[in-house]
Design a protein around this motif. Structure first.
Motif, short mmCIF file in Angstrom:
data_model
loop_
_atom_site.label_atom_id
_atom_site.label_comp_id
_atom_site.label_asym_id
_atom_site.label_seq_id
_atom_site.Cartn_x
_atom_site.Cartn_y
_atom_site.Cartn_z
N GLY A 92 0.81 -1.20 0.00
CA GLY A 92 0.00 0.00 0.00
C GLY A 92 0.85 1.26 0.00
O GLY A 92 2.05 1.24 -0.30
N PHE A 93 0.22 2.37 0.36
CA PHE A 93 0.89 3.66 0.38
C PHE A 93 0.98 4.18 1.82
O PHE A 93 0.10 3.91 2.63
N PRO A 94 2.04 4.92 2.13
CA PRO A 94 2.13 5.51 3.47
C PRO A 94 1.06 6.59 3.64
O PRO A 94 0.45 7.05 2.68
N ILE A 95 0.86 7.01 4.89
CA ILE A 95 -0.12 8.05 5.18
C ILE A 95 0.29 9.34 4.48
O ILE A 95 1.42 9.80 4.62
N GLN A 96 -0.64 9.90 3.71
CA GLN A 96 -0.32 11.08 2.91
C GLN A 96 -0.46 12.38 3.69
O GLN A 96 0.14 13.39 3.33
N LEU A 97 -1.27 12.41 4.73
CA LEU A 97 -1.47 13.61 5.53
C LEU A 97 -1.13 13.31 6.98
O LEU A 97 -1.79 12.49 7.63
N ARG A 98 -0.08 13.97 7.46
CA ARG A 98 0.32 13.77 8.86
C ARG A 98 0.99 15.05 9.33
O ARG A 98 1.86 15.59 8.65
N TYR A 99 0.59 15.53 10.49
CA TYR A 99 1.10 16.80 11.01
C TYR A 99 2.09 16.55 12.14
O TYR A 99 1.91 15.65 12.96
N HIS A 100 3.12 17.40 12.16
CA HIS A 100 4.09 17.37 13.24
C HIS A 100 4.40 18.83 13.57
O HIS A 100 5.32 19.43 13.01
N VAL A 101 3.59 19.40 14.46
CA VAL A 101 3.64 20.84 14.72
C VAL A 101 5.03 21.31 15.17
O VAL A 101 5.55 22.31 14.65
N PRO A 102 5.68 20.66 16.13
CA PRO A 102 7.01 21.14 16.53
C PRO A 102 8.01 21.16 15.36
O PRO A 102 8.79 22.10 15.22
N LEU A 103 7.97 20.12 14.53
CA LEU A 103 8.89 20.06 13.40
C LEU A 103 8.59 21.17 12.39
O LEU A 103 9.50 21.81 11.85
N GLU A 104 7.31 21.42 12.14
CA GLU A 104 6.94 22.47 11.20
C GLU A 104 7.31 23.85 11.73
O GLU A 104 7.73 24.74 10.97
N LEU A 105 7.15 24.05 13.03
CA LEU A 105 7.58 25.32 13.63
C LEU A 105 9.08 25.51 13.49
O LEU A 105 9.57 26.62 13.23
N MET A 106 9.83 24.41 13.67
CA MET A 106 11.28 24.52 13.53
C MET A 106 11.66 24.90 12.11
O MET A 106 12.52 25.75 11.88
N PHE A 107 10.99 24.27 11.12
CA PHE A 107 11.28 24.57 9.72
C PHE A 107 10.97 26.04 9.38
O PHE A 107 11.54 26.60 8.44
N THR A 108 10.07 26.65 10.12
CA THR A 108 9.72 28.05 9.88
C THR A 108 10.62 29.00 10.65
O THR A 108 11.11 30.00 10.11
N LEU A 109 10.82 28.72 11.93
CA LEU A 109 11.53 29.66 12.80
C LEU A 109 13.04 29.67 12.56
O LEU A 109 13.67 30.72 12.61
N VAL A 110 13.62 28.49 12.32
CA VAL A 110 15.08 28.45 12.14
C VAL A 110 15.53 29.28 10.95
O VAL A 110 16.46 30.08 11.07
N PRO A 111 14.91 29.17 9.74
CA PRO A 111 15.33 30.05 8.65
C PRO A 111 15.13 31.53 8.96
O PRO A 111 15.95 32.37 8.57
#
Length: 312
Positions: A92-111
């Motif tokens: 099958g296919f892996p889950i296409q929608l999955r959220y990881h709020v801390p990781l997404e915040l890091m991707f935004t704040l670090v740059p």
């Protein structure tokens, strides 16, 4: 019972120690050119002007951080590709929608933090480089033209012979016929820049600094040469067919040699100034404001007032 360190942890420590030792060895073996990020400059490490160390540190620091970030990104990308690769027994296919709020915040704040940090150090150094003292020790006026230079010594009211285009660029001995500009060592020099025809750019390569020259507008910068020698200069703005021939030599000399050269020019009859009004059509620039000041600049006074009220 004495607890034992797992073999995997011991191997990790050994690898880290080996990596640190290798990095130390590599950095210790860097040449002067490598340590200053391959920027132009002498091999003995002595600074050419009062600003070259600041410029070099900004350049090397910026690229060091960028290389480190690049290595981390590439490492994480390769690790994700390997660790989360599709296995033989996966279906099958892996889950296409999955959220990881801390990781997404890091991707935004670090740059954002990285950009703001780079902006802070850049504006801090640019402010210092563009700083003007109220009374420089020496003032020279450089007039660019297609395709050569005229050099005026404002304080002494003398000038170098009118510059002639270098038609022998790249040939042996051509440098001896280039226009020359003399400045004394360890003295704050103000360079006032004008152009007679098109946009040029005054660039002394080893100074690690250049500034544009625009018709009808005077620009300027100040710097203190700290090393006696001869330095190559050129126009750094494409200014026409023979742009590559627009070369000159800047000589940083002792105060005694500078004074003797000024007297020599005076005895040869090169008194007065070669003005910007001597354009190719022998007409004055009507759009040029008739003033000697060089437009907006940072000064010691404005820097002090700016620190008291940065929002103004």
């Amino acid at each position: 019972m004495i607890p034992q360190v797992p073999k995997r942890a011991r191997r990790g420590r050994r690898a880290a120690a080996a990596g640190l030792a290798l990095a130390t060895l590599v950095l210790a073996g860097c040449t002067q050119a490598q340590q200053r990020g391959f920027l132009p400059g002498p091999d003995d490490g002595q600074e050419v002007t009062s600003q070259t160390e600041r410029i070099t540190n900004l350049w090397v620091g910026s690229w060091s951080v960028l290389v480190l970030v690049g290595l981390i990104i590439w490492g994480l990308t390769i690790w994700c590709a390997v660790a989360y690769r599709r296995r033989k027994n996966d279906k099958g296919f892996p889950i296409q929608l999955r959220y990881h709020v801390p990781l997404e915040l890091m991707f935004t704040l670090v740059p954002v933090v990285m950009v703001l940090t780079l902006f802070y150090f850049t504006q801090r150094d640019a402010r210092e480089i563009e700083m003007h003292v109220a009374e420089p020790d020496v003032t020279v006026n450089i007039v660019a033209k297609q395709w050569s230079w005229d050099f005026n010594y404002v304080d002494e009211n003398v000038h170098e012979p009118a510059g002639v285009q270098s038609f022998a660029t790249g040939e042996p001995g051509a440098a001896e016929a280039l226009p020359e500009l003399w400045v004394p060592v360890d003295q704050t020099v103000e360079f006032r820049l004008d152009s007679r025809d098109v946009i040029h750019s005054f660039w002394v390569v080893d100074f690690l600094y250049k500034k544009d020259m625009m018709p009808g507008h005077t620009t300027s910068f100040q710097v203190t040469p700290t090393r006696i020698g001869e330095y190559s200069g050129k126009c750094a703005e494409l200014c026409g067919e023979y742009h590559s021939d627009m070369l000159f030599t800047l000589k940083v000399v002792s105060q005694e040699d500078y004074d003797a050269h000024m007297e020599e020019l005076r005895q040869q009859g090169y008194e007065g100034q070669l003005g910007v009004d001597l354009n190719r059509n022998e007409e004055e620039w009507s759009m040029r404001e008739k003033h000697d000041d060089a437009g907006p600049r940072y000064t010691e006074e404005t820097a002090t007032s700016g620190n008291e009220g940065d929002d103004q």
